[in-house]
Scaffold this motif. Structure first.
Motif, PDB file in Angstrom:
ATOM      1  N   GLY A 164       0.812  -1.214   0.000  1.00 48.65           N
ATOM      2  CA  GLY A 164       0.000   0.000   0.000  1.00 48.65           C
ATOM      3  C   GLY A 164       0.837   1.252   0.000  1.00 48.65           C
ATOM      4  O   GLY A 164       1.934   1.283   0.574  1.00 48.65           O
ATOM      5  N   GLY A 165       0.341   2.263  -0.673  1.00 43.87           N
ATOM      6  CA  GLY A 165       1.086   3.508  -0.781  1.00 43.87           C
ATOM      7  C   GLY A 165       2.209   3.414  -1.795  1.00 43.87           C
ATOM      8  O   GLY A 165       2.190   2.598  -2.725  1.00 43.87           O
ATOM      9  N   ARG A 166       3.215   4.246  -1.603  1.00 37.66           N
ATOM     10  CA  ARG A 166       4.349   4.283  -2.517  1.00 37.66           C
ATOM     11  C   ARG A 166       5.647   4.328  -1.722  1.00 37.66           C
ATOM     12  O   ARG A 166       5.684   4.726  -0.557  1.00 37.66           O
ATOM     13  CB  ARG A 166       4.290   5.529  -3.435  1.00 37.66           C
ATOM     14  N   ILE A 167       6.728   3.960  -2.382  1.00 35.05           N
ATOM     15  CA  ILE A 167       8.069   4.099  -1.816  1.00 35.05           C
ATOM     16  C   ILE A 167       8.807   5.162  -2.618  1.00 35.05           C
ATOM     17  O   ILE A 167       8.832   5.119  -3.852  1.00 35.05           O
ATOM     18  CB  ILE A 167       8.832   2.765  -1.864  1.00 35.05           C
ATOM     19  N   LEU A 168       9.390   6.118  -1.928  1.00 34.52           N
ATOM     20  CA  LEU A 168      10.168   7.180  -2.563  1.00 34.52           C
ATOM     21  C   LEU A 168      11.638   6.959  -2.250  1.00 34.52           C
ATOM     22  O   LEU A 168      12.037   6.879  -1.082  1.00 34.52           O
ATOM     23  CB  LEU A 168       9.733   8.555  -2.054  1.00 34.52           C
ATOM     24  N   ARG A 169      12.455   6.852  -3.304  1.00 31.59           N
ATOM     25  CA  ARG A 169      13.917   6.747  -3.153  1.00 31.59           C
ATOM     26  C   ARG A 169      14.530   7.963  -3.849  1.00 31.59           C
ATOM     27  O   ARG A 169      14.243   8.203  -5.017  1.00 31.59           O
ATOM     28  CB  ARG A 169      14.412   5.452  -3.772  1.00 31.59           C
ATOM     29  N   TRP A 170      15.352   8.713  -3.154  1.00 30.41           N
ATOM     30  CA  TRP A 170      15.833   9.974  -3.716  1.00 30.41           C
ATOM     31  C   TRP A 170      17.276  10.257  -3.332  1.00 30.41           C
ATOM     32  O   TRP A 170      17.816   9.672  -2.392  1.00 30.41           O
ATOM     33  CB  TRP A 170      14.940  11.138  -3.258  1.00 30.41           C
ATOM     34  N   THR A 171      17.875  11.185  -4.075  1.00 33.54           N
ATOM     35  CA  THR A 171      19.165  11.765  -3.716  1.00 33.54           C
ATOM     36  C   THR A 171      19.071  13.272  -3.908  1.00 33.54           C
ATOM     37  O   THR A 171      18.325  13.756  -4.773  1.00 33.54           O
ATOM     38  CB  THR A 171      20.307  11.171  -4.568  1.00 33.54           C
ATOM     39  N   ASN A 172      19.827  13.997  -3.096  1.00 37.75           N
ATOM     40  CA  ASN A 172      19.725  15.458  -3.082  1.00 37.75           C
ATOM     41  C   ASN A 172      21.108  16.051  -3.327  1.00 37.75           C
ATOM     42  O   ASN A 172      22.041  15.820  -2.558  1.00 37.75           O
ATOM     43  CB  ASN A 172      19.182  15.927  -1.723  1.00 37.75           C
ATOM     44  N   ALA A 173      21.233  16.842  -4.412  1.00 41.46           N
ATOM     45  CA  ALA A 173      22.500  17.501  -4.744  1.00 41.46           C
ATOM     46  C   ALA A 173      22.423  18.983  -4.398  1.00 41.46           C
ATOM     47  O   ALA A 173      22.156  19.838  -5.247  1.00 41.46           O
ATOM     48  CB  ALA A 173      22.825  17.316  -6.223  1.00 41.46           C
ATOM     49  N   GLY A 174      22.610  19.298  -3.117  1.00 35.02           N
ATOM     50  CA  GLY A 174      22.685  20.689  -2.668  1.00 35.02           C
ATOM     51  C   GLY A 174      21.399  21.469  -2.753  1.00 35.02           C
ATOM     52  O   GLY A 174      21.421  22.707  -2.759  1.00 35.02           O
ATOM     53  N   HIS A 175      20.246  20.795  -2.808  1.00 36.81           N
ATOM     54  CA  HIS A 175      18.958  21.448  -3.029  1.00 36.81           C
ATOM     55  C   HIS A 175      18.177  21.536  -1.715  1.00 36.81           C
ATOM     56  O   HIS A 175      18.428  20.753  -0.794  1.00 36.81           O
ATOM     57  CB  HIS A 175      18.164  20.636  -4.055  1.00 36.81           C
ATOM     58  N   PRO A 176      17.237  22.486  -1.594  1.00 36.60           N
ATOM     59  CA  PRO A 176      16.373  22.499  -0.403  1.00 36.60           C
ATOM     60  C   PRO A 176      15.677  21.151  -0.231  1.00 36.60           C
ATOM     61  O   PRO A 176      15.262  20.529  -1.214  1.00 36.60           O
ATOM     62  CB  PRO A 176      15.374  23.622  -0.708  1.00 36.60           C
ATOM     63  N   PRO A 177      15.518  20.683   1.001  1.00 37.62           N
ATOM     64  CA  PRO A 177      14.998  19.330   1.232  1.00 37.62           C
ATOM     65  C   PRO A 177      13.515  19.214   0.876  1.00 37.62           C
ATOM     66  O   PRO A 177      12.731  20.147   1.101  1.00 37.62           O
ATOM     67  CB  PRO A 177      15.215  19.126   2.732  1.00 37.62           C
ATOM     68  N   PRO A 178      13.096  18.065   0.331  1.00 35.12           N
ATOM     69  CA  PRO A 178      11.664  17.829   0.099  1.00 35.12           C
ATOM     70  C   PRO A 178      10.900  17.915   1.425  1.00 35.12           C
ATOM     71  O   PRO A 178      11.443  17.656   2.508  1.00 35.12           O
ATOM     72  CB  PRO A 178      11.628  16.410  -0.478  1.00 35.12           C
ATOM     73  N   LEU A 179       9.624  18.259   1.317  1.00 29.58           N
ATOM     74  CA  LEU A 179       8.760  18.364   2.493  1.00 29.58           C
ATOM     75  C   LEU A 179       7.684  17.289   2.402  1.00 29.58           C
ATOM     76  O   LEU A 179       6.993  17.179   1.382  1.00 29.58           O
ATOM     77  CB  LEU A 179       8.117  19.749   2.562  1.00 29.58           C
ATOM     78  N   LEU A 180       7.537  16.510   3.474  1.00 32.22           N
ATOM     79  CA  LEU A 180       6.539  15.444   3.519  1.00 32.22           C
ATOM     80  C   LEU A 180       5.474  15.788   4.545  1.00 32.22           C
ATOM     81  O   LEU A 180       5.786  16.119   5.695  1.00 32.22           O
ATOM     82  CB  LEU A 180       7.209  14.110   3.886  1.00 32.22           C
ATOM     83  N   LEU A 181       4.230  15.707   4.119  1.00 28.53           N
ATOM     84  CA  LEU A 181       3.073  15.944   4.983  1.00 28.53           C
ATOM     85  C   LEU A 181       2.366  14.610   5.171  1.00 28.53           C
ATOM     86  O   LEU A 181       1.866  14.025   4.197  1.00 28.53           O
ATOM     87  CB  LEU A 181       2.145  16.980   4.336  1.00 28.53           C
ATOM     88  N   ASP A 182       2.338  14.102   6.395  1.00 32.49           N
ATOM     89  CA  ASP A 182       1.768  12.769   6.611  1.00 32.49           C
ATOM     90  C   ASP A 182       0.247  12.846   6.725  1.00 32.49           C
ATOM     91  O   ASP A 182      -0.326  13.947   6.786  1.00 32.49           O
ATOM     92  CB  ASP A 182       2.422  12.090   7.822  1.00 32.49           C
ATOM     93  N   PRO A 183      -0.436  11.674   6.764  1.00 35.12           N
ATOM     94  CA  PRO A 183      -1.917  11.686   6.785  1.00 35.12           C
ATOM     95  C   PRO A 183      -2.497  12.421   7.989  1.00 35.12           C
ATOM     96  O   PRO A 183      -3.626  12.912   7.922  1.00 35.12           O
ATOM     97  CB  PRO A 183      -2.272  10.194   6.817  1.00 35.12           C
ATOM     98  N   ALA A 184      -1.748  12.536   9.081  1.00 35.42           N
ATOM     99  CA  ALA A 184      -2.242  13.230  10.269  1.00 35.42           C
ATOM    100  C   ALA A 184      -2.013  14.735  10.205  1.00 35.42           C
ATOM    101  O   ALA A 184      -2.386  15.459  11.134  1.00 35.42           O
ATOM    102  CB  ALA A 184      -1.567  12.657  11.519  1.00 35.42           C
ATOM    103  N   GLY A 185      -1.386  15.219   9.125  1.00 30.57           N
ATOM    104  CA  GLY A 185      -1.135  16.647   8.985  1.00 30.57           C
ATOM    105  C   GLY A 185       0.178  17.103   9.555  1.00 30.57           C
ATOM    106  O   GLY A 185       0.457  18.314   9.594  1.00 30.57           O
ATOM    107  N   ARG A 186       1.027  16.176   9.999  1.00 32.39           N
ATOM    108  CA  ARG A 186       2.347  16.543  10.505  1.00 32.39           C
ATOM    109  C   ARG A 186       3.328  16.681   9.343  1.00 32.39           C
ATOM    110  O   ARG A 186       3.256  15.942   8.353  1.00 32.39           O
ATOM    111  CB  ARG A 186       2.853  15.490  11.495  1.00 32.39           C
ATOM    112  N   THR A 187       4.255  17.620   9.474  1.00 30.43           N
ATOM    113  CA  THR A 187       5.223  17.862   8.404  1.00 30.43           C
ATOM    114  C   THR A 187       6.629  17.529   8.875  1.00 30.43           C
ATOM    115  O   THR A 187       6.948  17.665  10.070  1.00 30.43           O
ATOM    116  CB  THR A 187       5.198  19.336   7.943  1.00 30.43           C
TER     117      THR A 187
END
Length: 566
Positions: A446-469
């Motif tokens: 269920g849901g998705r899996i995110l695999r990422w790499t970051n090259a000096g960029h502002p970090p992604p923001l995740l908002l969970d189902p409860a509204g927490r960031t």
């Protein structure tokens, strides 16, 4: 006890300072943050033949004689370089208590304003009988300028053209320097990039100030190829001329001459100086200064001065047009390179691109999303260092390379970015860039899996189902172009149904007045507050509330949401 002593001492010091300023032989005003006079020394009151009650509390502009040149606001210590500096050559006319004009020169006293809200000091010296811009009406003074005045006027003209990005505003400010110092009327005719002529500005100086005569502005007839009339010659860049009503009191040889005769009739101009507005490569128009009845005619020296002003305007206009064309190409390239988002089953996706508030700052921000052969989806957001055509072209190169590597090589994101970094310096024009590359994979549970790499960029923001960031700070590495041999790493997170992921560029969070952490905190707080909204509305509201007002960069943003029903 200590507080009382300190207050008493401060009062004594202030009184002694006021006594020192009162003994000066020049006028001194103390101004508040709104340029209201909060104190005036004895010399200033003597110059103006006024009492303190008649001066204190009034705005500085209220003391100007009608039609006089505005007084530049004194620049507080440490203020930006673009703010005009008040120099000893800044002249204007104040109104004495009896209404008569007083010629003065302004100069600032360098006092720290305490962050922009404190008292500032502005001094002036009276110049009885000074030549120049006396605003008391036609024929009551001379408009002859000294060589020093001419050089100062040319310097002021150059400053207005350099410090103002808006061409129309720059032209108006230049004309305000000329009226009524040199003339009663100013007319600017511009040739468009399609070779049409437009009477862009007609200004009249009278006792109440400057008035724009929009009824005299508008489209003009085409420039005749061989007319010897003054405006026609100026619009062809052939010659400058001193003219008058009798010049056009002949059968008109063209529609331009007919329009010029109408102008002289409507304005009452008796003598005019007309010069080309000419850049290094092309003629862009003409400028006309006019004086009404009773005025001395223009001299060859006046015409030479106007030619210099016309050349400065021409250089500024030509550069502005060239820059505008380059900006339009960059904006068009950027617009066409931003992709159509793929339609994914069980995933909502939306994206936005906002150009910079300042139209001259077209940047290299981009987002991307595309399906991969194994069923994953690639997600990208990046920012190429620089602005305008170079940055947009670099963005196109980097975007296409990243697409090719990600599609052809079934590698984890950090390997793909390492390859991109190694190749970037050899086969692109990009010196440095930041980006986040992610792969979105379906999770059988269920849901998705995110695999990422970051090259000096502002970090992604995740908002969970409860509204927490929370910010996804893992998988970070240095920006592209800093070290091609630097190893990178991936990070992974599970995106459950009801979660929202935001990828964005720094234009959404950066401010010149606040640290980056403040922008990140603001983004997180707004995302938590808006997370219940539909995805498109969420993104629009987030852009509206999170983007700092003073940010002059563009913004790219990519958002995905895993619906609760997925």
């Amino acid at each position: 006890m200590g507080d009382g002593t300190g207050t008493s001492t401060q009062v004594v010091v202030q009184q002694e300072l006021a006594a020192v300023l009162d003994r000066l032989k020049v006028g001194v005003f103390a101004l508040d943050g709104h340029d209201r006079i909060v104190w005036a020394n004895a010399a200033s009151l003597a110059f103006l033949s006024c009492s303190a009650a008649e001066v204190v509390g009034r705005g500085l502009r209220a003391l100007l004689h009608p039609g006089a040149r505005p007084v530049p606001s004194p620049r507080p210590a440490g203020e930006g370089a673009r703010t005009p500096v008040v120099t000893a050559e800044d002249r204007t006319w104040l109104a004495r208590g009896d209404g008569s004009p007083l010629s003065v020169r302004w100069f600032p006293l360098p006092v720290d304003s305490g962050g922009g809200g404190g008292v500032r000091l502005l001094a002036f010296d009276a110049e009885e009988g000074a030549p120049g811009r006396r605003p008391t009406g036609p024929s009551s003074y001379t408009r002859t300028l000294s060589e020093r005045d001419r050089l100062a006027l040319l310097a002021d003209t150059t400053a207005q053209l350099i410090y103002n990005i808006d061409v129309d505003e720059s032209l108006r400010r230049v004309v305000e320097l000329l009226l009524p110092r040199l003339a009663d009327w100013a007319v600017i005719d511009l040739i468009t990039e399609t070779d049409e002529v437009n009477r862009s500005l007609v200004l009249h100086a009278h006792s109440d100030g400057l008035e724009a005569r929009e009824d005299l502005q508008g489209p003009m007839p085409p420039v005749p190829a061989s007319s010897p009339m003054p405006l026609s010659k100026a619009l062809r860049g052939v010659a400058s001329t001193i003219a008058g009503p009798k010049t056009y009191d002949v059968p008109p040889d063209s529609e331009v001459a007919l329009e010029q005769r109408k102008l002289f009739t409507a304005t009452g101009i008796e003598t005019a100086a007309i010069a080309p507005v000419k850049g290094p490569r092309e003629v862009l128009g003409a400028i006309t200064l006019g004086r009404t009845a009773g005025e001395a005619p223009f001299t060859p020296a006046d015409l030479e001065l106007l030619e210099h002003i016309g050349r400065r305007i021409g250089i500024a206009l030509e550069n502005a047009r060239h820059y505008q064309r380059q900006r339009q190409v960059a904006a068009t390239m950027q617009r066409y390179l931003l992709p159509q988002l793929p339609q994914l089953t069980g995933v909502e996706m939306t994206a936005r691109y906002l150009p910079a508030p300042d139209a001259s700052h077209v940047g290299g921000d981009w987002y991307d999303a595309f399906p991969l052969p194994n069923g994953d989806t690639a997600l990208v957001v990046g920012d190429v260092v620089g602005h305008d055509l170079e940055a947009a072209a670099g963005m196109a190169q980097l975007r296409n390379m990243l697409r090719a590597y990600t599609w052809a090589l079934d590698d984890p994101p950090h390997h793909t970015v390492e390859r991109l970094d190694q190749a970037m310096g050899h086969i692109t024009d990009v010196s440095m860039a930041t980006l986040v590359l992610a792969r979105l994979t379906t999770d059988p549970a269920g849901g998705r899996i995110l695999r990422w790499t970051n090259a000096g960029h502002p970090p992604p923001l995740l908002l969970d189902p409860a509204g927490r960031t929370r910010f996804l700070n893992d998988g970070r590495g240095i920006l592209l172009g800093a070290s091609a041999n630097q190893s990178r790493r991936d990070a992974q997170v599970h995106l459950p149904p009801g979660s929202t992921l935001l990828l964005y560029t720094d234009g959404l969070i950066e401010s010149r007045r606040q640290p980056l952490d403040t922008g990140l905190e603001r983004l997180s707080a707004h995302a938590a507050e808006l997370g219940h909204r539909q995805l498109d509305d969420f993104v629009d509201q987030l852009l509206m509330h999170s983007r700092p007002d003073d940010n002059d960069d563009d913004v790219a943003l990519l958002a995905i949401r895993i619906p609760l029903t997925a």
